[in-house]
Structures are given as structure tokens and as C-alpha cells.
Enzyme design. Structure first.
Site, PDB file in Angstrom:
ATOM      1  N   CYS A 122      25.312  10.227  12.720  1.00  0.00           N
ATOM      2  CA  CYS A 122      25.683  10.123  11.301  1.00  0.00           C
ATOM      3  C   CYS A 122      24.464   9.903  10.417  1.00  0.00           C
ATOM      4  CB  CYS A 122      26.674   8.992  11.081  1.00  0.00           C
ATOM      5  SG  CYS A 122      28.140   9.141  12.093  1.00  0.00           S
ATOM      6  N   HIS A 262      26.898   6.568   3.707  1.00  0.00           N
ATOM      7  CA  HIS A 262      27.632   7.323   4.725  1.00  0.00           C
ATOM      8  C   HIS A 262      29.133   7.054   4.563  1.00  0.00           C
ATOM      9  CE1 HIS A 262      29.066   8.955   8.385  1.00  0.00           C
ATOM     10  NE2 HIS A 262      29.111   7.825   9.064  1.00  0.00           N
ATOM     11  N   ASN A 293      35.454  11.110   8.006  1.00  0.00           N
ATOM     12  CA  ASN A 293      34.066  10.833   8.385  1.00  0.00           C
ATOM     13  C   ASN A 293      33.484  12.088   9.043  1.00  0.00           C
ATOM     14  OD1 ASN A 293      31.742  10.097   9.777  1.00  0.00           O
ATOM     15  ND2 ASN A 293      32.534   8.103  10.407  1.00  0.00           N
TER      16      ASN A 293
HETATM   17  O1  UT7 Z   1      30.317   7.137  11.495  1.00  0.00           O
HETATM   18  C1  UT7 Z   1      29.678   6.286  12.401  1.00  0.00           C
HETATM   19  C2  UT7 Z   1      29.901   4.863  12.057  1.00  0.00           C
HETATM   20  N1  UT7 Z   1      31.304   4.565  12.200  1.00  0.00           N
HETATM   21  C3  UT7 Z   1      31.836   3.615  11.467  1.00  0.00           C
HETATM   22  O2  UT7 Z   1      31.157   3.041  10.635  1.00  0.00           O
HETATM   23  C4  UT7 Z   1      33.276   3.234  11.721  1.00  0.00           C
HETATM   24  C5  UT7 Z   1      33.391   1.736  11.778  1.00  0.00           C
HETATM   25  N2  UT7 Z   1      34.679   1.216  12.152  1.00  0.00           N
HETATM   26  C6  UT7 Z   1      35.798   1.320  11.437  1.00  0.00           C
HETATM   27  O3  UT7 Z   1      35.835   2.021  10.450  1.00  0.00           O
HETATM   28  C7  UT7 Z   1      37.003   0.473  11.825  1.00  0.00           C
HETATM   29  O4  UT7 Z   1      36.615  -0.378  12.892  1.00  0.00           O
HETATM   30  C8  UT7 Z   1      38.283   1.246  12.229  1.00  0.00           C
HETATM   31  C9  UT7 Z   1      38.864   1.913  10.993  1.00  0.00           C
HETATM   32  C10 UT7 Z   1      37.934   2.278  13.293  1.00  0.00           C
HETATM   33  C11 UT7 Z   1      39.343   0.290  12.794  1.00  0.00           C
HETATM   34  O5  UT7 Z   1      39.621  -0.734  11.843  1.00  0.00           O
HETATM   35  P1  UT7 Z   1      39.555  -2.269  12.276  1.00  0.00           P
HETATM   36  O6  UT7 Z   1      39.930  -3.050  11.113  1.00  0.00           O
HETATM   37  O7  UT7 Z   1      38.202  -2.517  12.872  1.00  0.00           O
HETATM   38  O8  UT7 Z   1      40.689  -2.341  13.376  1.00  0.00           O
HETATM   39  P2  UT7 Z   1      40.669  -2.982  14.838  1.00  0.00           P
HETATM   40  O9  UT7 Z   1      40.065  -2.009  15.801  1.00  0.00           O
HETATM   41  O10 UT7 Z   1      40.082  -4.360  14.787  1.00  0.00           O
HETATM   42  O11 UT7 Z   1      42.207  -3.107  15.159  1.00  0.00           O
HETATM   43  C12 UT7 Z   1      43.064  -3.945  14.369  1.00  0.00           C
HETATM   44  C13 UT7 Z   1      44.491  -3.800  14.831  1.00  0.00           C
HETATM   45  C14 UT7 Z   1      44.694  -3.997  16.338  1.00  0.00           C
HETATM   46  O12 UT7 Z   1      45.953  -4.631  16.514  1.00  0.00           O
HETATM   47  P3  UT7 Z   1      46.060  -6.217  16.734  1.00  0.00           P
HETATM   48  O13 UT7 Z   1      45.235  -6.521  17.966  1.00  0.00           O
HETATM   49  O14 UT7 Z   1      45.492  -6.835  15.496  1.00  0.00           O
HETATM   50  O15 UT7 Z   1      47.532  -6.438  16.901  1.00  0.00           O
HETATM   51  C15 UT7 Z   1      44.746  -2.593  16.898  1.00  0.00           C
HETATM   52  O16 UT7 Z   1      45.499  -2.505  18.065  1.00  0.00           O
HETATM   53  O17 UT7 Z   1      44.963  -2.456  14.557  1.00  0.00           O
HETATM   54  C16 UT7 Z   1      45.431  -1.839  15.777  1.00  0.00           C
HETATM   55  N3  UT7 Z   1      45.065  -0.433  15.744  1.00  0.00           N
HETATM   56  C17 UT7 Z   1      45.806   0.526  15.202  1.00  0.00           C
HETATM   57  N4  UT7 Z   1      47.012   0.491  14.613  1.00  0.00           N
HETATM   58  C18 UT7 Z   1      47.503   1.653  14.128  1.00  0.00           C
HETATM   59  C19 UT7 Z   1      43.883   0.129  16.181  1.00  0.00           C
HETATM   60  N5  UT7 Z   1      43.884   1.433  15.915  1.00  0.00           N
HETATM   61  C20 UT7 Z   1      45.053   1.711  15.311  1.00  0.00           C
HETATM   62  C21 UT7 Z   1      45.620   2.891  14.786  1.00  0.00           C
HETATM   63  N6  UT7 Z   1      46.834   2.817  14.200  1.00  0.00           N
HETATM   64  N7  UT7 Z   1      44.969   4.077  14.843  1.00  0.00           N
END
Ligand code: UT7
Length: 337
Positions: A122, A262, A293
Site C-alpha cells: 500500500c 492511504h 482499499n
Molecule cells: O491497506 C493496508 C493497511 N490496512 C489497514 O490499515 C486495515 C486496518 N484494519 C482495519 O481496518 C480494521 O481492523 C478492520 C476493518 C479490518 C476490522 O475492524 P476492527 O474494529 O479492527 O474489528 P476486529 O477485527 O477487532 O473485530 C471486532 C469484532 C469481532 O467480534 P467480537 O470478538 O467483538 O465479538 C469480530 O469477530 O467484529 C467481528 N468481525 C466481524 N463482524 C462482521 C470481524 N470481521 C467481521 C465482519 N463482519 N467482516
């Protein structure tokens, strides 16, 4: 010892033109949610993404690159034969070798321009802007075409909850050329290999093909991402890097007109802006909502949208920053062409 001629570069460099290609197929959240047990509401809340675009079979890496480059070259007011070097930032050109850049340079009609790919994920486009700027000032090229292009839909597992709703396709390009005044500030860049595994291709080609001792998986080695650690790193560490890029260019946040980070996640964009204490008047790129993204393509696509919509005007001072797998990052202040 024979004296070696030093060659002569331009006093300064600038971005002369920007172009973009957005694939024709719009993919709303509703199309990706079923395979990952998610919802439009969750995706919008956690990432700000409303839709993305996926390339069709005809919209290849080369086709999208050439289309965005033709616009950038025309807006720069030059012709393809004036391009001395083509840099292509991408992680989704599916041939290990050769690079895609020579094929793009030839289709564009450059006259045997130097051409190679940059693998900085990226962050690749901002690496390319830094290299292009130094080439123009160092004398190894008068005009450099820098392209960021991805077809991440080819290497994304559409059943992976952590990546399927984020990654997307597209291309953006800029022409960098000589200038009498500084139009591209010093780059602030770096890497952190201790976090090498946070975003990566799941396995290498040998694991896919297999060997006498172990059968290969036989499946496309998709991208994997540990989203939350990347999210925290991006939101805090990258805000500091962005401020260092302002310092390096001798400007302050108050001098900025435009911020083009980004386009990974709207919450990261907001967290960075808060942490940098960006003044109200700074207009912030939010292309991720419509585009997802697009990795190496995200910064030029976002800049192009801001120019098209009048949010970035010629002469504006803009801060670019990109970060991703490696982990790798790069930031610089530029003047909008
Ligand atoms: O381009 C290169 C650089 N990339 C980035 O900068 C991306 C950086 N990361 C992100 O944008 C975020 O981490 C995500 C958007 C990918 C995920 O958001 P998050 O707030 O970090 O979510 P998380 O992984 O901590 O998950 C939170 C909750 C979990 O449930 P519990 O444990 O709180 O009950 C996951 O199981 O959301 C759940 N979850 C989902 N729910 C619905 C994880 N993925 C999904 C999904 N749909 N797709």
C-alpha cells in the site's frame, strides 16, 4: 583515475499531472456480506466502506495502468516519448517476472523508457513519488511516470471476514517532472520487519505447488491481514510519520490545504486527523467510502477524486501518506498540479 561526469538534474521536482482509472463494476456491501456472515451496517461502521469496484477480465493491470497514465500524461502537457522512466507500484501483477512496467511503457509509446515495478504494498505509490522526485533532481530522468495499480479481487479470499469487504481494484498515475520551485518535499519513509506477518500472502509458491515430501495446497495464496494490530499501528504511529513529513518540508498543519492518507479505513483517517490536530480548513480525502482499499492505487485515486470534485486545487499544499504490508510506509508534502 578518470574524472566521471556528474550529470545534471533539475533544481526541483513537481507533480505535473494526475490520472485515474476506476473499474466499471460497482460492488455494494450487499454483494460481499453473505460469504462472510457480515452486514452492510457493520462494514460501514467499522470501515466507512459503502461500495468498492472490482475489475472485469478486460480491466487488466496493464489496461488500467495505461488508461490512468494517458490521462496523467495529457494533463501534464507532455507526450509519452518524453517519459524516461515508468515506475509501477503493485502487489497484484500475477507474474513473478518480468515486471509489468516494461509492457505498460511500450504500450504507452515511451521510447525505451526504464521501467520496473515497486513492491512496497500500500505504501508503493508514495515510494514511487519519492524515487521519481529524486531521479528528476539527480538527472537520471527528466519525466517519471509513477503508477499505483491493483486487482486485489484476484488475490482476496472472498470468504475471509478480515479482508473480503476491504480490498478492491483500480489504478492512479502521476507524471513527475522538473520545476524551478520545490513541488515535492523530502520523503519520510521506513519499515518495520518485526511486524512482517501482519499483512502477507498466505504462503509462497512452493507451498502452493508442493514438493516430493509434502503435497501443495493447490489454491491461490490469498492475502491475509491481522486487521486490529494494523489498525492501531496505522492510527497512531502513522500520524507521527505524517507530522515528520510536514516538518521535513518546513510547513505546519496550518499551512496544509489537503490531506490524502492511504484509503484503508475511514476510522484510521479520522484517528490520524485527530492525532495530528489538523485544522478545520484542511480538506481530507475520503475516497475509501466509494472505492474500498485499493492498496498502491489508493493515494492517486483519492487525490484524483479531490481534484475532480474541486476539493484540491492547483497550487494547494497536500500531504500524502501511505502504509501497509512490510510493514512499509512513506509520506511527503506535494503541491497539487
Ligand atoms: O491497506 C493496508 C493497511 N490496512 C489497514 O490499515 C486495515 C486496518 N484494519 C482495519 O481496518 C480494521 O481492523 C478492520 C476493518 C479490518 C476490522 O475492524 P476492527 O474494529 O479492527 O474489528 P476486529 O477485527 O477487532 O473485530 C471486532 C469484532 C469481532 O467480534 P467480537 O470478538 O467483538 O465479538 C469480530 O469477530 O467484529 C467481528 N468481525 C466481524 N463482524 C462482521 C470481524 N470481521 C467481521 C465482519 N463482519 N467482516
Amino acid at each position: 583515475m578518470a574524472p566521471i561526469g556528474a550529470g545534471a538534474g533539475a533544481p526541483h521536482s513537481r507533480i505535473m499531472g494526475v490520472g485515474a482509472y476506476r473499474p466499471s463494476r460497482i460492488v455494494p456491501n450487499s454483494e460481499v456480506v453473505d460469504a462472510i456472515d457480515s452486514s452492510d451496517e457493520w462494514i460501514q461502521q467499522r470501515s466507512g466502506i459503502k461500495q468498492r469496484r472490482f475489475a472485469t477480465d478486460e480491466e487488466t493491470i496493464q489496461m488500467m495502468s495505461v488508461a490512468s497514465s494517458r490521462i496523467a500524461i495529457e494533463r501534464a502537457g507532455i507526450t509519452p516519448d518524453q517519459i524516461d522512466c515508468v515506475l509501477v507500484a503493485t502487489v497484484s501483477h500475477l507474474l513473478q517476472t518480468p515486471a509489468i512496467a516494461p509492457a505498460i511503457a511500450t504500450e504507452l509509446g515511451t521510447e525505451h523508457a526504464a521501467a520496473f515495478d515497486i513492491s512496497a504494498a500500500c505504501a508503493g505509490f508514495c515510494h514511487g513519488v519519492a524515487l521519481g522526485s529524486d531521479m528528476v533532481r539527480g538527472g537520471s530522468a527528466r519525466h517519471v511516470l509513477v503508477i499505483g495499480v491493483e486487482r486485489l479481487s484476484d488475490i482476496t479470499d472472498m470468504t475471509d471476514r478480515g479482508t473480503a469487504f476491504i480490498f478492491a481494484d483500480g489504478a492512479g498515475a502521476v507524471v513527475i517532472g522538473p520545476s524551478q520551485t520545490p513541488g515535492i518535499g523530502p520523503v519520510v519513509w521506513g519499515s518495520d520487519g518485526e511486524q512482517y506477518d501482519l499483512i502477507r500472502q498466505r504462503e509462497d509458491w512452493r507451498d502452493v505447488v508442493g514438493s516430493d515430501d509434502s503435497p501443495g495446497s493447490g489454491v491461490m495464496p490469498h492475502l491475509t491481514m491481522q486487521g486490529n494490530p494494523v489498525f492501531r499501528w496505522a492510527s497512531f504511529t502513522m500520524a507521527k510519520v505524517a507530522l515528520e513529513a510536514l516538518d521535513a518540508a518546513g510547513v505546519t498543519a496550518a499551512d496544509l490545504d489537503v490531506f490524502v492518507p492511504h484509503q484503508a479505513n475511514m476510522r484510521i483517517i479520522d484517528a490520524m486527523a485527530r492525532s495530528m490536530k489538523l485544522p478545520e480548513h484542511v480538506r481530507i480525502a475520503r475516497d475509501v467510502a466509494e472505492q474500498g482499499n485499493t492498496s498502491a492505487a489508493s493515494v492517486p485515486l483519492a487525490l484524483d477524486r479531490m481534484i475532480e470534485e474541486g476539493d484540491a486545487r492547483s497550487g494547494d499544499t497536500a500531504l500524502l501518506i501511505a502504509f501497509g504490508a512490510g510493514l512499509a510506509y512513506a509520506a511527503q508534502v506535494v503541491t497539487v498540479p
